[in-house]
Scaffold this motif. Sequence first.
Motif, short mmCIF file in Angstrom:
data_model
loop_
_atom_site.label_atom_id
_atom_site.label_comp_id
_atom_site.label_asym_id
_atom_site.label_seq_id
_atom_site.Cartn_x
_atom_site.Cartn_y
_atom_site.Cartn_z
N ALA A 129 0.56 -1.24 -0.01
CA ALA A 129 0.03 0.10 0.18
C ALA A 129 0.94 1.28 0.06
O ALA A 129 0.59 2.19 -0.65
N GLY A 130 1.86 1.38 0.73
CA GLY A 130 2.75 2.35 0.81
C GLY A 130 3.45 2.63 -0.48
O GLY A 130 3.91 3.94 -1.15
N ARG A 131 3.92 1.50 -1.12
CA ARG A 131 4.56 1.41 -2.57
C ARG A 131 3.58 2.24 -3.49
O ARG A 131 4.14 3.09 -4.34
N THR A 132 2.52 1.62 -3.61
CA THR A 132 1.25 2.31 -4.29
C THR A 132 1.13 3.65 -3.95
O THR A 132 1.13 4.42 -5.11
N ALA A 133 1.21 4.24 -3.00
CA ALA A 133 0.96 5.55 -2.70
C ALA A 133 2.00 6.41 -3.34
O ALA A 133 1.99 7.53 -3.99
N ALA A 134 3.53 5.85 -3.16
CA ALA A 134 4.60 6.60 -3.59
C ALA A 134 4.51 6.57 -5.16
O ALA A 134 5.02 7.59 -5.78
N THR A 135 4.17 5.62 -5.74
CA THR A 135 4.02 5.48 -7.15
C THR A 135 3.07 6.53 -7.65
O THR A 135 3.33 7.31 -8.68
N LEU A 136 1.86 6.80 -6.94
CA LEU A 136 0.90 7.75 -7.42
C LEU A 136 1.46 9.11 -7.20
O LEU A 136 1.39 9.97 -8.15
N MET A 137 2.12 9.32 -6.05
CA MET A 137 2.69 10.48 -5.68
C MET A 137 3.75 10.97 -6.87
O MET A 137 3.74 12.09 -7.35
N GLY A 138 4.76 10.13 -6.99
CA GLY A 138 5.70 10.51 -8.33
C GLY A 138 5.08 10.56 -9.66
O GLY A 138 5.47 11.73 -10.29
N ARG A 139 4.12 9.99 -10.05
CA ARG A 139 3.33 10.17 -11.42
C ARG A 139 2.48 11.50 -11.14
O ARG A 139 2.49 12.23 -12.33
N PHE A 140 1.79 11.61 -10.09
CA PHE A 140 1.03 12.92 -9.90
C PHE A 140 1.98 14.08 -10.04
O PHE A 140 1.59 15.10 -10.63
N ARG A 195 5.70 19.72 -2.00
CA ARG A 195 5.08 19.39 -3.03
C ARG A 195 3.82 18.22 -3.02
O ARG A 195 2.85 18.28 -3.57
N GLY A 196 4.25 17.49 -1.80
CA GLY A 196 3.33 16.29 -1.57
C GLY A 196 2.95 16.18 -0.20
O GLY A 196 4.02 16.31 0.52
N ILE A 197 2.02 15.47 0.26
CA ILE A 197 1.55 14.97 1.71
C ILE A 197 1.06 13.62 1.48
O ILE A 197 0.09 13.20 0.92
N TYR A 198 1.83 12.62 2.15
CA TYR A 198 1.37 11.24 2.13
C TYR A 198 0.87 10.95 3.80
O TYR A 198 1.81 10.88 4.50
N CYS A 199 -0.33 10.81 4.16
CA CYS A 199 -0.76 10.46 5.13
C CYS A 199 -1.04 8.91 5.38
O CYS A 199 -1.89 8.51 4.78
N CYS A 200 -0.01 8.06 6.23
CA CYS A 200 -0.33 6.69 6.34
C CYS A 200 -1.12 6.22 7.55
O CYS A 200 -1.28 5.23 7.75
N GLY A 201 -1.93 7.17 7.99
CA GLY A 201 -2.78 7.03 9.26
C GLY A 201 -3.92 7.65 9.00
O GLY A 201 -4.87 7.57 7.76
N ALA A 202 -4.28 8.73 9.89
CA ALA A 202 -5.86 9.18 9.96
C ALA A 202 -5.26 10.95 10.24
O ALA A 202 -4.39 11.13 10.35
N GLY A 203 -6.46 11.26 10.71
CA GLY A 203 -6.43 12.73 11.12
C GLY A 203 -6.63 13.62 9.79
O GLY A 203 -6.21 15.00 9.68
N ASN A 204 -7.08 13.17 8.73
CA ASN A 204 -7.60 13.60 7.61
C ASN A 204 -8.31 15.11 7.59
O ASN A 204 -7.92 15.92 6.69
N ARG A 205 -9.18 15.27 8.40
CA ARG A 205 -9.82 16.58 8.64
C ARG A 205 -8.97 17.85 8.99
O ARG A 205 -9.10 18.67 8.48
#
Length: 349
Positions: free
Chosen positions: A179-190, A258-268
């Motif tokens: 899941a973390g690798r997937t998030a990094a790939t999305l981040m890099g491509r975005f 340039r980016g924020i990856y939240c691997c937990g919660a607290g999204n609000r």
Amino acid sequence: MTEGATQPVLRATLEDVARAAGVSLATVDRVVNRREGVRAKTVARVEAAVAKLGYRADLAAARLARGQTFRFAFVLPTGSNSFMTNLSEQVARTADWLAGHRGFIDIHHVDVFDPDVLARALENLSPAYQGVAVIALDHPRVRAAIDELVARGVAVVTLVSDAPSSSRVHYVGIDNPAAGRTAATLMGRFLAGREGTVAVIAGSLSLRDHTERQFGFHQILSSEYASLSALPVIEGRDDSDRTRDLTAALLARHADLRGIYCCGAGNRGIADALEASGRAREVVWITHELTEHTRRFLVRGTLDAVINQDAGHEARSAARVLLAHCSGEPISPDQERIRIDIFLRDNLP
């Protein structure tokens, strides 16, 4: 019955098998339950009848006949984490299904971020429980509490967050490094080659799922996207107020964020800080779990992608695994595999 209507398909019973095999009901019961004392030729005859009739044991009925019931404890977090609230609701719904299988669920809410509190909660569970599902901290005190439960004959399933070196019988959750690798790939491509820094916000690095996600994220970001550098991980304890303050400080300190990856919660809290900074459409934000809040942030364009796990599937899987283990029944690994979903604004269910 009207012409052309199909006959209802009736489930074969032990009596049907006994009649087809030409033996007594007691003999069929011994063969089906793998008890000794039946001649090989008779066993073969009964097994042939079972195969021909497609007989399948009604396990709930068998438990009812034996007066057998199971009681399970689900140990879930306190707090306002939307995903965990959803998970708790799904466990409550699963309890209705499980009751039809002679199993019963009690939900206990504790502070899973505190290893001493979580360990004490596990140590003080009633001896009436045959199984426990727990959001686990991978901490020596918690592992010891799990091991003590297992040593007493209690089946323990870790849920969402694992403690793999404990004696737990099964882990129900996604592959978090993936899941973390997937998030990094999305981040890099975005970000498409833009240079700058990326923030990583965890709930707690004591939670193995958060640690594994950030490990997978760093693994891909550092090896495949050289123009981006990850800042040190910060911990928001899945609290929106705390995470808002941390995010606001990051935005103030790092003009090149340039980016924020939240691997937990607290999204609000992250959404509030991004909107207040005026950089919500500039900073790429990726987080976990599709909730009413993250759905709204996706639609609004503040949030770019959600890595999701199905809380309902996890609740049902944990209950099925505990029931199967306590009943001595096999589980289906494919059925219990929790998949990783990716949601953008364009494919919301």
